[in-house]
Design a protein around this motif. Structure first.
Motif, PDB file in Angstrom:
ATOM      1  N   GLY A 122     -43.952 -20.767 -18.868  1.00  0.00           N
ATOM      2  CA  GLY A 122     -44.516 -19.261 -19.406  1.00  0.00           C
ATOM      3  C   GLY A 122     -44.438 -18.544 -18.106  1.00  0.00           C
ATOM      4  O   GLY A 122     -43.748 -18.806 -17.124  1.00  0.00           O
ATOM      5  N   GLU A 123     -45.363 -17.580 -18.274  1.00  0.00           N
ATOM      6  CA  GLU A 123     -45.422 -16.554 -17.261  1.00  0.00           C
ATOM      7  C   GLU A 123     -45.719 -17.019 -15.958  1.00  0.00           C
ATOM      8  O   GLU A 123     -45.094 -16.760 -14.798  1.00  0.00           O
ATOM      9  CB  GLU A 123     -46.369 -15.645 -17.499  1.00  0.00           C
ATOM     10  CG  GLU A 123     -46.545 -14.438 -16.687  1.00  0.00           C
ATOM     11  CD  GLU A 123     -47.784 -13.230 -17.175  1.00  0.00           C
ATOM     12  OE1 GLU A 123     -47.780 -12.257 -16.492  1.00  0.00           O
ATOM     13  OE2 GLU A 123     -48.370 -13.514 -18.249  1.00  0.00           O
ATOM     14  N   GLY A 124     -46.686 -17.862 -15.694  1.00  0.00           N
ATOM     15  CA  GLY A 124     -47.138 -18.415 -14.176  1.00  0.00           C
ATOM     16  C   GLY A 124     -45.872 -19.293 -13.678  1.00  0.00           C
ATOM     17  O   GLY A 124     -45.655 -19.166 -12.493  1.00  0.00           O
ATOM     18  N   LYS A 125     -45.512 -20.133 -14.636  1.00  0.00           N
ATOM     19  CA  LYS A 125     -44.455 -21.042 -14.173  1.00  0.00           C
ATOM     20  C   LYS A 125     -42.928 -20.352 -13.616  1.00  0.00           C
ATOM     21  O   LYS A 125     -42.600 -20.667 -12.765  1.00  0.00           O
ATOM     22  CB  LYS A 125     -44.247 -22.247 -14.901  1.00  0.00           C
ATOM     23  CG  LYS A 125     -45.201 -23.346 -15.015  1.00  0.00           C
ATOM     24  CD  LYS A 125     -45.163 -24.253 -16.002  1.00  0.00           C
ATOM     25  CE  LYS A 125     -46.137 -25.239 -16.312  1.00  0.00           C
ATOM     26  NZ  LYS A 125     -46.116 -26.171 -17.150  1.00  0.00           N
ATOM     27  N   HIS A 144     -51.319 -27.171  -6.697  1.00  0.00           N
ATOM     28  CA  HIS A 144     -50.994 -26.672  -7.804  1.00  0.00           C
ATOM     29  C   HIS A 144     -49.576 -26.496  -8.054  1.00  0.00           C
ATOM     30  O   HIS A 144     -49.217 -26.780  -9.306  1.00  0.00           O
ATOM     31  CB  HIS A 144     -52.075 -25.304  -8.067  1.00  0.00           C
ATOM     32  CG  HIS A 144     -52.088 -24.867  -9.571  1.00  0.00           C
ATOM     33  ND1 HIS A 144     -52.689 -25.802 -10.512  1.00  0.00           N
ATOM     34  CD2 HIS A 144     -51.792 -23.867 -10.164  1.00  0.00           C
ATOM     35  CE1 HIS A 144     -52.167 -25.357 -11.651  1.00  0.00           C
ATOM     36  NE2 HIS A 144     -51.751 -23.807 -11.562  1.00  0.00           N
ATOM     37  N   ALA A 145     -49.031 -25.748  -7.108  1.00  0.00           N
ATOM     38  CA  ALA A 145     -47.635 -25.467  -7.317  1.00  0.00           C
ATOM     39  C   ALA A 145     -46.854 -26.938  -7.682  1.00  0.00           C
ATOM     40  O   ALA A 145     -45.979 -26.891  -8.645  1.00  0.00           O
ATOM     41  CB  ALA A 145     -46.978 -24.852  -6.140  1.00  0.00           C
ATOM     42  N   TRP A 146     -47.219 -27.963  -6.949  1.00  0.00           N
ATOM     43  CA  TRP A 146     -46.193 -29.162  -7.098  1.00  0.00           C
ATOM     44  C   TRP A 146     -46.848 -29.758  -8.513  1.00  0.00           C
ATOM     45  O   TRP A 146     -45.991 -30.191  -9.093  1.00  0.00           O
ATOM     46  CB  TRP A 146     -46.791 -30.295  -6.044  1.00  0.00           C
ATOM     47  CG  TRP A 146     -45.915 -30.089  -4.794  1.00  0.00           C
ATOM     48  CD1 TRP A 146     -46.252 -29.649  -3.681  1.00  0.00           C
ATOM     49  CD2 TRP A 146     -44.596 -30.299  -4.900  1.00  0.00           C
ATOM     50  NE1 TRP A 146     -45.134 -29.646  -2.824  1.00  0.00           N
ATOM     51  CE2 TRP A 146     -44.108 -30.283  -3.587  1.00  0.00           C
ATOM     52  CE3 TRP A 146     -43.553 -30.814  -5.728  1.00  0.00           C
ATOM     53  CZ2 TRP A 146     -42.892 -30.464  -3.186  1.00  0.00           C
ATOM     54  CZ3 TRP A 146     -42.537 -31.125  -5.277  1.00  0.00           C
ATOM     55  CH2 TRP A 146     -41.731 -31.086  -3.845  1.00  0.00           C
ATOM     56  N   LEU A 147     -48.015 -29.476  -8.845  1.00  0.00           N
ATOM     57  CA  LEU A 147     -48.430 -29.973 -10.406  1.00  0.00           C
ATOM     58  C   LEU A 147     -47.599 -29.293 -11.353  1.00  0.00           C
ATOM     59  O   LEU A 147     -46.948 -29.743 -12.561  1.00  0.00           O
ATOM     60  CB  LEU A 147     -49.884 -29.864 -10.499  1.00  0.00           C
ATOM     61  CG  LEU A 147     -50.767 -30.717  -9.590  1.00  0.00           C
ATOM     62  CD1 LEU A 147     -52.271 -30.289  -9.955  1.00  0.00           C
ATOM     63  CD2 LEU A 147     -50.432 -32.319 -10.223  1.00  0.00           C
ATOM     64  N   LEU A 148     -47.480 -28.102 -11.278  1.00  0.00           N
ATOM     65  CA  LEU A 148     -46.633 -27.097 -12.148  1.00  0.00           C
ATOM     66  C   LEU A 148     -44.995 -27.552 -12.306  1.00  0.00           C
ATOM     67  O   LEU A 148     -44.588 -27.642 -13.174  1.00  0.00           O
ATOM     68  CB  LEU A 148     -46.863 -25.688 -11.621  1.00  0.00           C
ATOM     69  CG  LEU A 148     -48.280 -25.060 -11.691  1.00  0.00           C
ATOM     70  CD1 LEU A 148     -48.165 -23.447 -11.361  1.00  0.00           C
ATOM     71  CD2 LEU A 148     -48.506 -25.224 -13.270  1.00  0.00           C
TER      72      LEU A 148
END
Length: 181
Positions: free
Chosen positions: A22-25, A51-55
């Protein structure tokens, strides 16, 4: 009278209808592409490295393949998008562009609301489609003359406009839009 506007949220889903991006990823992928560094991308989109790694892991689980390549050492070090991530980002941006040209465009709602008078619509036949970069020039034969509409390439692709198509040119004071029957 207060004007109402439409708002939407866009995300791509896999064939099991599970969200991919979506927008964030999409913003994270775009920042990785632009920065060539996950650390710099995190700072740019204001999220933690963890958090980036989780996404990124969520995206990879949704598509079943890696979306980044990490290279260590030397001048070519950094974090880079895989071809899959690039195609996801391109698809997301294409759909977002289409939304911008339709849902977020007041003229679109005028068309849907049938607020266009018959004199603003001119039927014609496409005689040439010239795509260059982000734009498409569509030449329409409207007897006794020809008009040219300049639209986005994505809009021309979405409408699948080609030579000899019958179309409707919708004329507005500042622009000419195209509709296909």
């Amino acid at each position: 009278m207060e004007r109402t506007l439409a708002k939407t949220k866009l995300w791509l889903v896999n064939n099991r209808d599970k969200p991919i991006i979506g927008e964030g990823k999409a913003a994270l992928l775009e920042s990785i592409r632009d920065e060539g560094s996950l650390n710099k991308a995190c700072k740019k989109v204001k999220i933690s490295y963890k958090h980036a790694w989780l996404l990124l892991k969520e995206i990879e689980e949704s598509v079943g393949e890696p979306v980044i390549i990490k290279k260590r050492g030397g001048k070519a070090q950094g974090t880079f998008l895989t071809e899959k991530a690039i195609s996801l980002l391109d698809a997301y941006n294409t759909y977002q562009s289409i939304l911008a040209q339709t849902i977020y465009d007041a003229t679109f709602w005028e068309v849907i609301g049938l607020k266009i008078s018959a004199r603003n619509q001119i039927k014609g036949k496409v005689i040439e489609v010239e795509k260059e970069g982000l734009i498409a020039k569509v030449k329409i034969s409207i007897e006794p003359t020809t008009i040219t509409a300049v639209i986005t390439k994505e809009a021309a692709d979405a409408l699948d406009i080609k030579k000899d198509d019958k179309v409707v040119a919708v004329v507005k004071a500042t622009e000419v839009m195209i509709g296909k029957e």
